[in-house]
Design an enzyme around this catalytic site. Structure first.
Site, short mmCIF file in Angstrom:
data_model
loop_
_atom_site.label_atom_id
_atom_site.label_comp_id
_atom_site.label_asym_id
_atom_site.label_seq_id
_atom_site.Cartn_x
_atom_site.Cartn_y
_atom_site.Cartn_z
N ASP A 1 -2.85 6.09 -3.23
CA ASP A 1 -1.54 6.03 -2.81
C ASP A 1 -0.74 4.48 -3.88
O ASP A 1 -1.87 4.20 -4.73
CB ASP A 1 -1.56 5.14 -1.28
CG ASP A 1 -2.67 3.96 -1.58
OD1 ASP A 1 -3.95 3.43 -2.52
OD2 ASP A 1 -3.03 3.00 -0.46
N ASP B 1 -1.13 1.44 -3.79
CA ASP B 1 -2.00 0.36 -4.39
C ASP B 1 -3.04 1.01 -4.57
O ASP B 1 -4.17 0.01 -5.22
CB ASP B 1 -2.42 -0.33 -3.33
CG ASP B 1 -2.60 0.07 -2.70
OD1 ASP B 1 -2.83 0.35 -1.77
OD2 ASP B 1 -3.42 -1.11 -1.81
N ASP C 1 -6.15 2.35 -3.76
CA ASP C 1 -6.57 2.35 -2.61
C ASP C 1 -7.48 3.41 -1.75
O ASP C 1 -8.52 3.32 -0.94
CB ASP C 1 -7.36 0.86 -1.38
CG ASP C 1 -6.01 0.95 -0.60
OD1 ASP C 1 -5.67 1.87 -0.73
OD2 ASP C 1 -5.96 0.26 -0.01
N SER D 1 1.34 -1.15 -0.40
CA SER D 1 0.00 -0.12 0.03
C SER D 1 1.29 0.91 0.25
O SER D 1 1.84 1.70 -1.30
CB SER D 1 -0.40 0.15 1.64
OG SER D 1 -2.03 0.63 1.00
#
EC number: 5.4.2.10
Length: 444
Positions: A241, A243, A245, A102
Site C-alpha cells: 500500500d 506507505d 506497511d 497509508s
C-alpha cells in the site's frame, strides 16, 4: 488514559486543508512535540513521508515547529512507514515522524510518531504533546534553534536491512516477480530489494507523481497486478500500500493471497525453523480457516480488535512475535517493530525457495471460507444488538453452523450501522444465515 483531543488510534489524520491536516496545525504540532521531546535526551527527530504532494508542505511546517522548540529535523524523503521505525532506532534519534495516510487517496494525509525505539509513543508522551498544543507558541533563543538536514543514504540503509532478513544461503534467481508499489513509498525500495536478491522484477505502480498514490493499484486494488502476473507469466506478484506497511500477494495463476494466508505461511515456516515464540495474533475479521489451519499445527491463536495497533498490543501482552490482519498488515516482531510489507513478502518468498513450492501450493493449506458481510443501518437510539430477538437469532445461527463457521455482529464506531458477518465453508449457507440475522436486526 486521558481522552484524546487531537490524536486518533494512528496519529493525526484527515483531508488536506481541513483541520487538523493544515500547515498551521502541523507547525504547532512540530513545536509541541519538540517542547516535549527536548526534555527526553537526543535533539534530532527523523521525518519521513510517502509520495503525496502534500508531504512537502507538512514536512516543512513540522520542521519549522521543531526548530522553534530547539530540535533538529533529519529528512529521509519518501520512505515506508516501517523504514522510519527502523531508521529512528539505528540513527538513535529522539523520535520519528511519518507523514502518510497509508492506503487512503492522495487528498488525505496524516502525521504519526515513533518513539526512539521505533514503537508507538508512550501514552504519557502523547498526552504531554496534546497538552502543549493548547499552550501559546514561543521560540528558543537564536543560538538554540534546531537545524535541518537530509539523510542521503536512508534508502540504501533500509534496502540492506530488508535483504538481511532473507536467508543468506537462498536466492531469488530464476524467479520472475511483479511488484506493485501503489505509486507510494516503496517505489524505489521494494523492486531493488528483489533485484539485489536475484529476481527478475517487473514494476507497476512505481511512478509516483504526488496525485496517483493508491489509485487503481497497490494492496487495496490488485486487479492490475493480477493481470500483469498472468501477462508476463510471473511466479508471484507483490502488492504494497501507499506507505508500505501492508502486503497482498498474487500467485502464478492470478489468485489473490491475502493477509490471513500470508500469516499462516510465515507461522508454519517459523514453527519448522523453531523460531515461533508462542502463537499468532489475528483479528475479529481473520478467516476461520486460518484459525483451524493453525490449530492443526498446534499453534495457539487469539483474536484482537480490528486494527494493527490492537494486534500489536495483544502480541506484546502475550509476549508473541507474529500477528496480522487479513488486509495485509503483518507484524514480525523479531524483525521490525511494526507492520512491514517488504519484510513479510521476503518471509513468504524464502519459504517458496526453501521448499521449492509455488505460492499457490503454500497458500492451499488455508482455503479461505466465504465471508458474507451485510451492513444494516438503524435509526439510532437503542443498540439493536441488545435486543432479545437479535440475541436469539444469533444463538440459533451459531447452533446451525455447529462449529464449522462463525458469526460476528459489530456496531460501527462512526455510523449508525450494525455489521453482520457470517463465515462458513458453505457460501450459500453463509449468505442465508447473514440475511436471516440482518432481517431481525432491521426489525429491531
Amino acid at each position: 488514559m486521558a481522552e484524546r483531543k487531537y490524536f486518533g488510534t494512528d496519529g493525526v489524520r484527515g483531508k488536506v486543508g481541513t483541520f487538523p491536516i493544515t500547515p498551521d496545525f502541523a507547525l504547532k504540532l512540530g513545536w509541541a512535540a519538540g517542547k516535549v521531546l527536548a526534555t527526553q535526551g537526543s535533539r534530532t527527530v527523523l521525518i519521513g513521508k510517502d509520495t503525496r504532494i502534500s508531504g512537502y508542505m507538512l514536512e516543512s511546517a513540522l520542521e519549522a515547529g521543531l526548530a522553534a522548540a530547539g530540535l533538529s529535523a533529519a529528512f529521509t524523503g519518501p520512505m515506508p512507514t516501517p523504514a522510519i521505525a527502523y531508521l529512528t532506532r539505528t540513527f538513535r534519534a529522539e523520535a520519528g515522524i511519518v507523514i502518510s495516510a497509508s492506503h487512503n487517496p492522495y487528498y488525505d494525509n496524516g502525521i504519526k510518531f515513533f518513539s526512539a525505539q521505533g514503537t508507538k509513543l508512550p501514552d504519557d508522551v502523547e498526552e504531554a504533546i496534546e497538552a502543549m498544543l493548547d499552550e501559546p507558541m514561543d521560540c528558543v533563543e537564536s543560538a538554540e534553534l534546531g537545524r535541518a538536514s537530509r539523510i542521503n543514504d536512508a534508502v540504501g540503509r533500509y534496502i540492506e536491512f530488508c535483504k538481511g532478513t532473507f536467508p543468506a544461503h537462498l536466492s531469488l534467481e530464476n524467479y520472475k516477480i511483479v511488484v506493485d508499489c501503489a505509486h507510494g513509498a516503496t517505489y524505489h525500495i521494494a523492486p531493488n530489494v528483489m533485484r539485489e536478491l536475484g529476481a527478475e522484477v517487473i514494476e507497476i505502480g512505481a511512478k509516483p507523481n504526488g496525485l496517483n498514490i493508491n489509485e487503481k493499484c497497490g494492496a487495496t486494488d490488485i486487479k492490475a497486478l493480477q493481470e500483469k502476473v498472468l501477462e508476463v507469466k510471473a511466479d508471484v506478484g507483490l502488492a504494497y500500500d501507499g506507505d508500505g506497511d501492508r502486503l497482498i500477494m498474487v500467485d502464478h495463476l492470478g489468485n489473490k493471497v491475502d493477509g490471513d494466508q500470508v500469516l499462516f505461511i510465515i507461522a508454519r515456516e517459523a514453527l519448522r525453523a523453531g523460531h515461533l515464540k508462542g502463537g499468532v495474533v489475528g483479528t475479529l475479521m481473520s478467516n476461520m480457516s486460518l484459525e483451524l489451519a493453525l490449530k492443526q499445527l498446534g499453534i495457539p491463536f487469539v483474536r484482537a480488535n480490528v486494527g494493527d495497533r490492537y494486534v500489536l498490543e495483544k502480541m506484546q501482552e502475550k509476549g508473541w512475535l507474529l500477528g496480522g490482519e487479513n488486509s495485509g498488515h503483518i507484524i514480525i516482531l523479531d524483525k521490525n517493530t511494526t507492520g512491514d510489507g517488504i519484510i513479510a513478502s521476503l518471509a513468504v518468498l524464502s519459504a517458496m525457495v526453501q521448499h521449492n513450492l509455488s505460492l499457490n501450493e503454500l497458500a492451499s493449506a488455508v482455503p479461505l471460507f466465504p465471508q458474507v458481510l451485510i451492513n444494516v443501518r438503524f435509526a439510532g437510539g437503542d443498540n439493536p444488538l441488545e435486543s432479545a430477538a437479535v440475541k436469539a437469532v444469533a444463538a440459533e445461527v451459531e447452533k446451525r453452523l455447529a462449529g464449522k463457521g462463525r458469526i460476528l455482529l459489530r456496531k460501527s464506531g462512526t455510523e449508525p450501522l450494525i455489521r453482520v458477518m457470517v463465515e462458513c465453508e458453505d457460501g450459500a449457507l453463509a449468505q442465508q444465515c447473514a440475511e436471516q440475522i440482518a432481517d431481525v436486526v432491521r426489525a429491531n
